[in-house]
Design a protein around this motif. Structure first.
Motif, mmCIF file in Angstrom:
data_model
loop_
_atom_site.group_PDB
_atom_site.id
_atom_site.type_symbol
_atom_site.label_atom_id
_atom_site.label_comp_id
_atom_site.label_asym_id
_atom_site.label_seq_id
_atom_site.Cartn_x
_atom_site.Cartn_y
_atom_site.Cartn_z
ATOM 1 N N TYR A 238 16.920 6.348 3.536
ATOM 2 C CA TYR A 238 15.475 6.639 3.288
ATOM 3 C C TYR A 238 15.059 6.774 2.101
ATOM 4 O O TYR A 238 15.822 7.835 1.255
ATOM 5 C CB TYR A 238 14.806 8.001 4.152
ATOM 6 N N GLY A 239 14.396 6.182 1.462
ATOM 7 C CA GLY A 239 14.034 6.421 0.035
ATOM 8 C C GLY A 239 15.028 5.772 -0.925
ATOM 9 O O GLY A 239 15.760 4.856 -0.499
ATOM 10 N N CYS A 300 1.024 4.256 -5.336
ATOM 11 C CA CYS A 300 2.331 4.788 -5.869
ATOM 12 C C CYS A 300 2.137 4.829 -7.635
ATOM 13 O O CYS A 300 2.884 4.246 -8.251
ATOM 14 C CB CYS A 300 3.419 3.987 -5.652
ATOM 15 N N SER A 353 6.281 0.093 -5.973
ATOM 16 C CA SER A 353 7.480 0.725 -5.328
ATOM 17 C C SER A 353 8.306 -0.254 -4.503
ATOM 18 O O SER A 353 7.917 -1.189 -3.963
ATOM 19 C CB SER A 353 6.802 1.609 -4.052
ATOM 20 N N THR A 355 11.208 0.466 -2.744
ATOM 21 C CA THR A 355 11.644 1.125 -1.653
ATOM 22 C C THR A 355 10.426 0.845 -0.621
ATOM 23 O O THR A 355 10.773 0.514 0.678
ATOM 24 C CB THR A 355 11.901 2.571 -1.868
ATOM 25 N N PHE A 356 9.279 1.441 -0.964
ATOM 26 C CA PHE A 356 8.324 1.204 0.462
ATOM 27 C C PHE A 356 7.139 0.239 -0.022
ATOM 28 O O PHE A 356 5.981 0.136 0.840
ATOM 29 C CB PHE A 356 7.596 2.579 0.319
ATOM 30 N N LEU A 359 6.521 -1.961 3.154
ATOM 31 C CA LEU A 359 5.908 -1.163 4.263
ATOM 32 C C LEU A 359 4.354 -1.061 3.979
ATOM 33 O O LEU A 359 3.598 -1.098 4.853
ATOM 34 C CB LEU A 359 6.539 0.171 4.507
ATOM 35 N N ILE A 360 4.074 -0.454 2.466
ATOM 36 C CA ILE A 360 2.935 -0.176 2.340
ATOM 37 C C ILE A 360 1.699 -1.626 2.238
ATOM 38 O O ILE A 360 0.665 -1.884 2.749
ATOM 39 C CB ILE A 360 2.696 0.098 0.815
ATOM 40 N N CYS A 377 2.994 -6.710 -4.918
ATOM 41 C CA CYS A 377 3.838 -5.578 -4.871
ATOM 42 C C CYS A 377 4.604 -5.847 -6.196
ATOM 43 O O CYS A 377 5.007 -7.071 -6.567
ATOM 44 C CB CYS A 377 5.033 -5.417 -3.778
#
Length: 392
Positions: A238-239, A300, A353, A355-356, A359-360, A377
């Protein structure tokens, strides 16, 4: 004085150590400071050149308890703690063992260790966190590591989550921990994984608060250099962090051979050259959108300050409710929530980001109110700029 060749330099870079109640840093702390990077020859670790003005500003902000990364508690951030704790439990027994956490923050991680039967002690320089220590019923020494109050103690495990990258002399930081490890003790480290940014020629990961920028390979080399055997090293579940577990080696490794030098840093020079292209891409895209009366939002945004200009008319968004209404240094836009974006649309959203990011993007696309908003992204640029990036 740094004797190594500077490979990347900002004459003026936003000084970011958290979110503020206004567009400026607290009184006495500048919004911008210089920033330089060099490559450590033995390990290939990217290091920030030591600067007296930066040191002074960081010391002041640490004493206030300022922090960029997650505080590892609450509905948004506890997942970071849970994931790191899962890694620790894979390599050490928690119940009945003694733990020292360096950079204990609010004490949430310490409380989780105690709940699982550990004897846990923390060290934390930020005095503003102290009300939480009573709330979690944890024992925390307020001060910097190493600290005289633990000089004669021994611990089964020592943890540092998002700390080592902040240390000017990480060798001494690791040596100090090794002195406190009991026989058979394990040292656990978590640092940001900077490789995706470096390979994408993306300077947005650089912040004054971080003196070192690790990849999996260079983190392992840094640990081995001081005489640690790496038990495990890999990406967080995670992260965007790297986790490592290490024990004291029976003999210090000779790290001066030719095989250990230069391998990881071979791809750096070209990527640093291409960072100019990366920044120019966002500036040019903004000017094009502005000329067509298009509006831009940034998700972010703390990850984007090094590639944005404070003169840009932007809106900032984040899913962390603790930062809503706050500001980043030098920028007039307060942090808004997802609901604010749905209520008042922009034409294009940039998500900074790795990492995320996906998802965003999916969250934005799933909203019927945002189905006409273009979402870009940061990871998309590997394709977008492939002709310029040369495969960094």
């Amino acid at each position: 004085m740094n004797i190594y060749k500077v490979v990347w330099q900002f004459s003026k870079m936003p000084f970011l150590v958290g979110y503020n109640s206004c567009p400026d840093n607290p009184e006495g702390v500048p919004n911008n400071l210089p920033f330089e990077l060099f490559i450590e020859p033995q390990t290939g670790v990217l290091r920030q050149t030591k600067n007296a003005a930066v040191d002074q500003a960081l010391t002041l902000m640490y004493e206030k308890g300022s922090v960029i990364g997650p505080a590892m508690e609450g509905s948004v951030h506890k997942s970071y703690c849970d994931d790191f704790l899962s890694f620790v439990s894979e390599h050490a027994q928690i119940a009945g063992n003694s733990f020292l956490e360096i950079g204990a923050g609010t004490g949430y991680l310490l409380s989780q260790l105690q709940d699982q039967g550990a004897v846990a002690l923390g060290i934390e320089p930020g005095a503003s966190y102290s009300p939480n220590w009573d709330r979690y019923n944890v024992d925390v020494i307020q001060g910097m590591f190493p600290h005289t109050n633990v000089a004669e103690k021994k611990f089964d495990c020592i943890l540092s989550y998002a700390v080592m990258e902040h240390i000017v002399d990480y060798d001494q930081f690791l040596y100090s921990q090794m002195k406190l490890l009991d026989k058979g003790g394990i040292l656990f480290v978590s640092v940001p994984d900077c490789e995706p940014y470096i390979r994408a020629a993306d300077p947005s990961c650089f912040v004054h608060e971080h003196y070192s920028y690790f990849t999996r390979d260079t983190l392992c080399k840094a640990l081995r250099k001081v005489g640690l055997d790496v038990v495990a090293c890999g990406s967080a579940n995670y992260g965007g962090a790297l986790y490592a577990a290490a024990v004291k080696s029976s003999s210090k490794i000779n790290f001066g051979g030719a095989e250990s030098q230069g391998k990881e840093s071979n791809f750096y020079p070209e990527c640093f050259e291409n960072m100019l292209n990366f920044k120019a891409y966002w500036l040019d895209r903004y000017e094009l959108l502005k000329s067509n009366n298009k509006t831009v939002g940034v998700y972010c945004p703390s990850r984007a300050l090094n590639v944005l200009a404070s003169s840009m008319q932007l809106r900032f968004f984040d899913d962390d409710p603790s930062v809503y209404g706050k500001y980043l240094p030098g920028f007039e836009s307060p942090i808004e929530a997802f609901a604010d974006l749905e209520e008042k649309l922009v034409d294009e959203v940039w998500v900074f980001s790795y990492t995320f990011g996906e998802l965003i993007r999916q969250k934005l696309k799933n909203s019927s109110l945002l189905n006409k908003v273009t979402v870009l992204c940061v990871g998309d640029l590997e394709t977008e700029l492939s002709g310029q990036m040369h495969g960094c």
